[in-house]
Design a protein around this motif. Structure first.
Motif: not given
Length: 221
Positions: A161-165
């Motif tokens: 569920e990690a978001v990397v941007a």
């Protein structure tokens, strides 16, 4: 209470991000060169500073970077390239953040949504480059984007569920940009922080590993 980590917290954007997170009620840990001796040009320094922080953090922001070495400006032509100056820009803008991201897996929670934002720049977009110039800075941000993309792929295997941007903050009123007056104007650090956090809030795991500007528009690689 949510916990957040801001790396580069003594800079204009980093400090504004830390304040904005605190205003939301987050407990914010800060790392910076001036406050903690975090020198992105020195791998040992990065390891010492990162070893001093313990996760998990629901939000991690890497707000670091240089436009050019002190006393120099970005190159306007290939003829102006200098090997040592280019190497320093790459050390600070690519190698240092990459060494920070080595710690991402232990800093982010294995379960539940988390967000890792890394400040990039639109000029690092290869597809959007129509003017040339600024070769070292452009190349460093393009390389940083690739590191962010790779980190997102790797983290998705264990942190679903990690978001990397990669994030483009716009042209922000800081010492970083004081010599430049873009036609589209500048935003304050506080406004840039508000916009960047709003963009991160909207992203989910389906959007991880991509490049976004401060208005929530995807930027081409």
């Amino acid at each position: 209470m949510d916990r957040a980590l801001v790396i580069g917290a003594s800079g204009g954007i980093g400090a504004a991000l830390a304040r904005a997170l605190e205003a939301r009620g987050a407990e914010v840990a800060r790392l910076s060169r001036s406050g903690d001796g975090l020198d992105l040009r020195d791998p040992a320094s990065v390891e010492r500073a990162m070893a001093g922080v313990e996760g998990p953090f629901g939000t991690v922001l890497v707000a670091t970077g240089i436009l050019a070495p002190e006393g120099r400006g970005p190159e306007k032509s290939l003829a102006a390239l200098d090997a040592e100056a280019m190497a320093e820009v790459l050390r600070v803008n690519v190698v240092g953040p990459a060494l920070v991201l080595r710690h991402a897996a232990r800093l982010l929670p294995r379960r539940g949504r988390s967000a890792l934002g890394v400040l990039s720049a639109r000029v690092g977009s290869i597809g959007d480059n129509r003017l040339g110039g600024w070769h070292s800075y452009r190349a460093s941000k393009a390389a940083l984007n690739q590191v962010v993309r790779g980190a997102a792929i790797e983290l998705a295997r264990t942190h679903r569920e990690a978001v990397v941007a990669a994030l483009h903050p716009g042209t922000v009123e800081t010492s970083f940009t004081e010599a430049y007056a873009p036609g589209h104007g500048k935003v304050t650090p506080e406004e840039a922080a508000r916009r960047l956090l709003a963009v991160l809030d909207r992203l989910g795991p389906a959007e991880t590993g991509r490049f976004w500007d401060h208005e929530g528009r995807e930027v081409p690689w």
